[in-house]
Design a protein around this motif. Sequence first.
Motif, mmCIF file in Angstrom:
data_model
loop_
_atom_site.group_PDB
_atom_site.id
_atom_site.type_symbol
_atom_site.label_atom_id
_atom_site.label_comp_id
_atom_site.label_asym_id
_atom_site.label_seq_id
_atom_site.Cartn_x
_atom_site.Cartn_y
_atom_site.Cartn_z
ATOM 1 N N GLY A 79 0.772 -1.234 0.000
ATOM 2 C CA GLY A 79 0.000 0.000 0.000
ATOM 3 C C GLY A 79 0.800 1.279 0.000
ATOM 4 N N LEU A 80 2.113 1.209 -0.159
ATOM 5 C CA LEU A 80 2.914 2.432 -0.217
ATOM 6 C C LEU A 80 2.741 3.166 -1.542
ATOM 7 C CD1 LEU A 80 6.264 1.281 1.455
ATOM 8 C CD2 LEU A 80 4.393 2.621 2.463
ATOM 9 N N ALA A 81 2.305 2.474 -2.578
ATOM 10 C CA ALA A 81 2.050 3.072 -3.888
ATOM 11 C C ALA A 81 0.766 2.495 -4.452
ATOM 12 C CB ALA A 81 3.225 2.811 -4.840
ATOM 13 N N ASP A 82 0.102 3.276 -5.284
ATOM 14 C CA ASP A 82 -1.143 2.828 -5.896
ATOM 15 C C ASP A 82 -0.832 1.738 -6.911
ATOM 16 O OD1 ASP A 82 -3.586 2.462 -7.097
ATOM 17 O OD2 ASP A 82 -4.062 4.595 -7.185
ATOM 18 N N ARG A 83 -1.397 0.564 -6.696
ATOM 19 C CA ARG A 83 -1.107 -0.582 -7.556
ATOM 20 C C ARG A 83 -1.610 -0.380 -8.980
ATOM 21 N NH1 ARG A 83 -1.462 -6.744 -5.453
ATOM 22 N NH2 ARG A 83 -0.844 -7.808 -7.385
ATOM 23 N N VAL A 84 -2.593 0.485 -9.163
ATOM 24 C CA VAL A 84 -3.116 0.742 -10.510
ATOM 25 C C VAL A 84 -2.083 1.472 -11.355
ATOM 26 C CG1 VAL A 84 -4.925 1.910 -11.813
ATOM 27 C CG2 VAL A 84 -5.480 0.748 -9.663
ATOM 28 N N PHE A 85 -1.390 2.443 -10.754
ATOM 29 C CA PHE A 85 -0.436 3.256 -11.500
ATOM 30 C C PHE A 85 1.001 2.744 -11.380
ATOM 31 C CE2 PHE A 85 -3.932 6.074 -10.213
ATOM 32 C CZ PHE A 85 -4.410 6.412 -11.468
ATOM 33 N N LEU A 86 1.277 1.960 -10.356
ATOM 34 C CA LEU A 86 2.600 1.347 -10.216
ATOM 35 C C LEU A 86 2.409 -0.123 -9.852
ATOM 36 C CD1 LEU A 86 5.687 1.799 -10.222
ATOM 37 C CD2 LEU A 86 5.530 2.175 -7.755
ATOM 38 N N PRO A 87 2.192 -0.982 -10.835
ATOM 39 C CA PRO A 87 2.010 -2.412 -10.539
ATOM 40 C C PRO A 87 3.307 -3.031 -10.048
ATOM 41 C CG PRO A 87 2.132 -2.045 -12.909
ATOM 42 C CD PRO A 87 2.099 -0.687 -12.273
ATOM 43 N N PRO A 88 3.232 -4.135 -9.323
ATOM 44 C CA PRO A 88 4.453 -4.813 -8.864
ATOM 45 C C PRO A 88 5.335 -5.224 -10.053
ATOM 46 C CG PRO A 88 2.541 -5.677 -7.717
ATOM 47 C CD PRO A 88 2.019 -4.797 -8.814
ATOM 48 N N PHE A 89 6.605 -5.358 -9.749
ATOM 49 C CA PHE A 89 7.562 -5.684 -10.808
ATOM 50 C C PHE A 89 7.252 -7.033 -11.441
ATOM 51 C CE2 PHE A 89 11.523 -7.862 -12.019
ATOM 52 C CZ PHE A 89 11.918 -7.036 -13.058
ATOM 53 N N SER A 90 6.733 -7.965 -10.673
ATOM 54 C CA SER A 90 6.415 -9.280 -11.229
ATOM 55 C C SER A 90 5.349 -9.167 -12.320
ATOM 56 C CB SER A 90 5.939 -10.220 -10.117
ATOM 57 O OG SER A 90 4.801 -9.677 -9.458
ATOM 58 N N GLU A 91 4.355 -8.295 -12.141
ATOM 59 C CA GLU A 91 3.343 -8.109 -13.174
ATOM 60 C C GLU A 91 3.938 -7.458 -14.424
ATOM 61 O OE1 GLU A 91 -0.018 -6.047 -11.692
ATOM 62 O OE2 GLU A 91 -0.349 -7.415 -9.989
ATOM 63 N N VAL A 92 4.856 -6.534 -14.219
ATOM 64 C CA VAL A 92 5.531 -5.904 -15.365
ATOM 65 C C VAL A 92 6.374 -6.933 -16.115
ATOM 66 C CG1 VAL A 92 7.186 -4.128 -16.050
ATOM 67 C CG2 VAL A 92 5.530 -3.656 -14.234
#
Length: 303
Positions: A79-92
């Motif tokens: 929750g430190l960053a919005d997952r919508v605008f900064l997805p986790p690196f694994s998703e990228v």
Amino acid sequence: MSTTLTHHDPGTGSGPDTGTGTDDQEAAAPHAHPSGPPGERPSRSSAARRLLGLAGAGLTRTVAVLVLLALWETAPRIGLADRVFLPPFSEVAVAWWELLADGQLWDDARASLVRSLSGFGLAVALAVPLGLLIGWYKRVADLLGPLLEVFRNTAALALLPVFVLLLGIGETSKVSIVLYACTWPVLLNTISAVRTVDPTLLKLAQSMDLPPWRLFQKVILPASVPAVFTGIRLAGGTAILVLVAAEMVGAKAGLGFLINNSQFNFAIPQMYAGILTVSALGVAFNQFLVALERRFTSWRTAA
């Protein structure tokens, strides 16, 4: 019947009854390595130290990147960053692999590389000889100096609409904007390299009555190579960055188009995948230029 004569030298003690051969063998025996050839253990230990050194250097160079990737992975999840605008690196990473698997990433990367390398190569071929002339001949510098001052202070991206208007949105405008942007780092570093050659070397060469072309070959060019390659490496980074910006304006393929199109379609993981690809290509190209510089300046690094 034959008689065998045995020569005995009393000064050396090598006669049959002295027994010194056995003593010499016994004296030399302790010096033999008990477990193999004398150089085997030192060579193994030096190889082990070399491997440990390489492993330590590799860990030092990658630890910051690994920490950044770990923060990128954990920040959206906690929750430190919005997952919508900064997805986790694994998703990228998954999105990057999908783009690579269906061929889209390869097509866009190939289009960008062809454009950037074309403009970069033309800039180097043009700027290096021109920089040598301007740096060495004062009349050429006086003639072209004011014109160069005007254009080198004009940002390449500020002229992008002009290139599009004059050359269209095809390949010519994109290669031309890369050519323009890459020319200045190479040109200015080449001029500076020629003007800062050690005066002592020039005086020594002139005292030998070398013709001008030999002076260029033996003194000016070798002394200028390190600074020229500094400009070339700066131009290598500029080539990819300027091209990506140009591809965002008008293009149907390329990494800039991929990033811009992913943003419009709200495909955020694909957008970050394109950005990472641009960064990876920039690092790889820079490492290639570093290796090329070491090849051309081997005399300097060996010293």
